[in-house]
Design a protein around this motif. Structure first.
Motif, mmCIF file in Angstrom:
data_model
loop_
_atom_site.group_PDB
_atom_site.id
_atom_site.type_symbol
_atom_site.label_atom_id
_atom_site.label_comp_id
_atom_site.label_asym_id
_atom_site.label_seq_id
_atom_site.Cartn_x
_atom_site.Cartn_y
_atom_site.Cartn_z
ATOM 1 N N ARG C 189 56.662 50.588 22.788
ATOM 2 C CA ARG C 189 57.884 51.218 22.274
ATOM 3 C C ARG C 189 59.083 50.269 22.410
ATOM 4 O O ARG C 189 59.898 50.148 21.484
ATOM 5 C CB ARG C 189 58.134 52.523 23.029
ATOM 6 N N LEU C 190 59.194 49.575 23.557
ATOM 7 C CA LEU C 190 60.314 48.642 23.745
ATOM 8 C C LEU C 190 60.236 47.488 22.745
ATOM 9 O O LEU C 190 61.253 47.067 22.185
ATOM 10 C CB LEU C 190 60.343 48.118 25.184
ATOM 11 N N LEU C 191 59.012 46.987 22.513
ATOM 12 C CA LEU C 191 58.838 45.916 21.527
ATOM 13 C C LEU C 191 59.219 46.412 20.131
ATOM 14 O O LEU C 191 59.845 45.679 19.350
ATOM 15 C CB LEU C 191 57.384 45.421 21.528
ATOM 16 N N ALA C 192 58.837 47.657 19.817
ATOM 17 C CA ALA C 192 59.167 48.224 18.496
ATOM 18 C C ALA C 192 60.677 48.287 18.285
ATOM 19 O O ALA C 192 61.177 47.993 17.199
ATOM 20 C CB ALA C 192 58.552 49.615 18.354
ATOM 21 N N ILE C 193 61.407 48.678 19.358
ATOM 22 C CA ILE C 193 62.869 48.730 19.254
ATOM 23 C C ILE C 193 63.429 47.314 19.114
ATOM 24 O O ILE C 193 64.236 47.039 18.220
ATOM 25 C CB ILE C 193 63.489 49.401 20.505
ATOM 26 N N ARG C 194 62.941 46.407 19.990
ATOM 27 C CA ARG C 194 63.445 45.034 20.031
ATOM 28 C C ARG C 194 63.270 44.314 18.692
ATOM 29 O O ARG C 194 64.180 43.638 18.205
ATOM 30 C CB ARG C 194 62.722 44.283 21.159
ATOM 31 N N PHE C 195 62.077 44.483 18.081
ATOM 32 C CA PHE C 195 61.781 43.750 16.856
ATOM 33 C C PHE C 195 61.826 44.628 15.599
ATOM 34 O O PHE C 195 61.350 44.222 14.541
ATOM 35 C CB PHE C 195 60.410 43.060 16.978
ATOM 36 N N SER C 196 62.388 45.850 15.775
ATOM 37 C CA SER C 196 62.499 46.782 14.637
ATOM 38 C C SER C 196 61.187 46.986 13.901
ATOM 39 O O SER C 196 61.156 47.033 12.666
ATOM 40 C CB SER C 196 63.574 46.306 13.651
ATOM 41 N N TRP C 197 60.103 47.082 14.679
ATOM 42 C CA TRP C 197 58.811 47.378 14.042
ATOM 43 C C TRP C 197 58.842 48.810 13.528
ATOM 44 O O TRP C 197 59.354 49.701 14.199
ATOM 45 C CB TRP C 197 57.667 47.290 15.059
ATOM 46 N N SER C 198 58.264 49.028 12.372
ATOM 47 C CA SER C 198 58.132 50.407 11.912
ATOM 48 C C SER C 198 56.819 50.566 11.165
ATOM 49 O O SER C 198 56.227 49.591 10.697
ATOM 50 C CB SER C 198 59.314 50.802 11.043
ATOM 51 N N ALA C 199 56.360 51.810 11.048
ATOM 52 C CA ALA C 199 55.141 52.091 10.300
ATOM 53 C C ALA C 199 55.463 51.952 8.812
ATOM 54 O O ALA C 199 56.609 52.125 8.399
ATOM 55 C CB ALA C 199 54.652 53.499 10.624
ATOM 56 N N PRO C 200 54.453 51.620 7.991
ATOM 57 C CA PRO C 200 54.697 51.521 6.549
ATOM 58 C C PRO C 200 55.266 52.837 6.019
ATOM 59 O O PRO C 200 54.880 53.915 6.460
ATOM 60 C CB PRO C 200 53.304 51.277 5.966
ATOM 61 N N THR C 201 56.197 52.714 5.083
ATOM 62 C CA THR C 201 56.840 53.896 4.512
ATOM 63 C C THR C 201 56.150 54.267 3.206
ATOM 64 O O THR C 201 55.659 53.412 2.476
ATOM 65 C CB THR C 201 58.328 53.594 4.251
ATOM 66 N N PHE C 202 56.097 55.571 2.928
ATOM 67 C CA PHE C 202 55.511 56.070 1.684
ATOM 68 C C PHE C 202 56.646 56.602 0.829
ATOM 69 O O PHE C 202 57.399 57.474 1.245
ATOM 70 C CB PHE C 202 54.495 57.171 2.020
ATOM 71 N N TYR C 203 56.800 56.042 -0.352
ATOM 72 C CA TYR C 203 57.835 56.533 -1.245
ATOM 73 C C TYR C 203 57.196 57.062 -2.510
ATOM 74 O O TYR C 203 56.482 56.343 -3.216
ATOM 75 C CB TYR C 203 58.845 55.433 -1.575
ATOM 76 N N TYR C 204 57.427 58.318 -2.770
ATOM 77 C CA TYR C 204 56.848 58.952 -3.950
ATOM 78 C C TYR C 204 57.950 59.587 -4.774
ATOM 79 O O TYR C 204 58.790 60.314 -4.247
ATOM 80 C CB TYR C 204 55.828 60.014 -3.520
#
Lengths: 209, 209, 209
Positions: C189-204
């Motif tokens: 979680r800390l790495l995700a915040i630090r490097f702005s990792w996010s799950a792929p987004t779905f746009y429909y």
């Protein structure tokens, strides 16, 4: 007339009043008659249902006595018909709603004590019974719950339920406990409306989110 | 093939279709894959879960048979991949969704009767099973529930569940009860889409709030 | 000190941190103190409550031990007072929240296994415990749940709960299962915040609705 029957009558008046506020909220969002019914039902019995689900207290009252649900649905649909008159009945309506708030808060606490839970749980369940019908109504209408930011409503529920629980803990006569806490909740709510009393607001602003 | 197995197959088609509508709704809000999964699951099993929680009927089916949950998650994620094709499948999709609505309404009523509850509770639970997946989906997507203001959906659920319950009350053969109520719900929903039938809308405006 | 006591301490830190995020969210919507309390409580105990209601596991922990609820209410109200300092504590806050996410995910899985449910149900309940407090908070604040579209949060919960369940299934020592899964979730979680990792987004996007 026993005090349980008296409470029952007030409770019935309360759920009908709540069903009508739910139906009007649905009308403000231009919902169809199905939406009116669902929002009316959720407003009237949502608080008590949440209480019983959290306590694991089955069967739910409206499942055991489905005639109450029919009365709520009927009241919701009648609201659609009499809506043009509502404008002129705002004061009556707010008064009945204030009574409903006090009654629901007391009944929620009473039922929880009767199930053998302690005083603090009884107060919490009184508040949940008193206010969560309105919270669910506003969520279904895609609004921030009114009672989180308008004049004194939740606090009235806390005071009413606490008053009832304290009186019961001190072995006060059932009629007196009931009368005093209902009167306190009812008049406090009416005063809050009359003088626009509200709880302090918390405003937090950050750029983080 | 017994009629319970036949219902089971239709139910499975229904939850998969509902998972896909949930995933598409998540996509309209640009959610990430975690949001797609949660909204897909909530749409597919939210109605049945709410029914069983209100009835106190444990364990929940997707907890007892977690393979269904895996199938729903899988369907939600596949929807992301095949979404570009969805545009061309709208008609197929609406048809399966109409079938799902009818099947969920009948199953909800059937299960409630099997638990020993009366006919009016069975109809209410049929409607909750039929429509609340979509209500929860729209709340998670921060929208006013579609079924509260778009064409005939909730009413179809009421008619379908009522038809099934009445046929069962009159000791009609299980296959006939099932066939007639499913056919009624399915065709009524398709006709509602085709001819844009909708329930009367309630519009209420006041300056009070 | 036993590992259950250690988990208990982390859990308490977690619910207090969650209550504070709930109170801040209420403040962003200019709610009153009643709203602050309700949103604080719902954020802190909403996930665990939903888990136990879905499992039919009564009585709920905050009903059995109402002192936790009092602590949560107190933390919510204290947040209002110390809010001006919060700006300078964002990093500390995000760190505690990351710890809370990992702890809740592990506890949810642990409790579910202890009740005799299988590994896949345990993972699902770990995720529900980990993330649904925040989902309920955002619904009460009339927002699309943050965790459905911001950086890695739900996925961290899935990984953490899965790691714990797999280690427990393979009879790993309780302290090691706990330590490894908490460390994994917390650092991810800390790495995700630090490097702005996010799950792929779905746009429909479709014109249909």
């Amino acid at each position: 007339m026993q005090e349980t029957q008296f409470v029952m009558v007030l409770w019935f008046v309360g759920i009908i009043a709540e069903a009508m506020t739910g139906a009007l909220a649905a009308g403000r969002k231009r919902m169809d008659l199905f939406g009116v019914m669902i929002v009316g039902c959720a407003t009237a019995i949502g608080g008590g249902t949440l209480r019983d689900v959290l306590l694991g207290n089955y069967p739910l009252i409206w499942i055991q006595h489905s005639q109450f649900l029919l009365a709520i649905i009927f009241a919701s649909l009648v609201t659609v018909v009499v809506a043009p008159l509502m404008r002129y009945l705002t004061r009556l309506f707010l008064t009945i709603d204030a009574l409903g708030l006090a009654v629901f808060s007391v009944i929620g606490a009473q039922k929880t004590l009767a199930l053998g839970f302690g005083p603090s749980v009884a107060i919490v369940m009184g508040v949940i019974t008193g206010v969560f019908g309105g919270v669910i109504r506003d969520i279904l209408c895609n609004e921030i719950p009114l009672i989180f930011h308008k004049e004194l409503y939740g606090i009235v529920s806390i005071v009413t339920a606490s008053c009832y629980v304290i009186l019961q803990m001190t072995d006060t006569n059932a009629w007196i406990s009931l009368g005093v806490s209902l009167w306190l909740g009812f008049s406090l709510r009416l005063l809050a409306i009359r003088f626009s009393w509200s709880a302090p607001t918390f405003y937090y602003f950050d750029k983080a989110q």
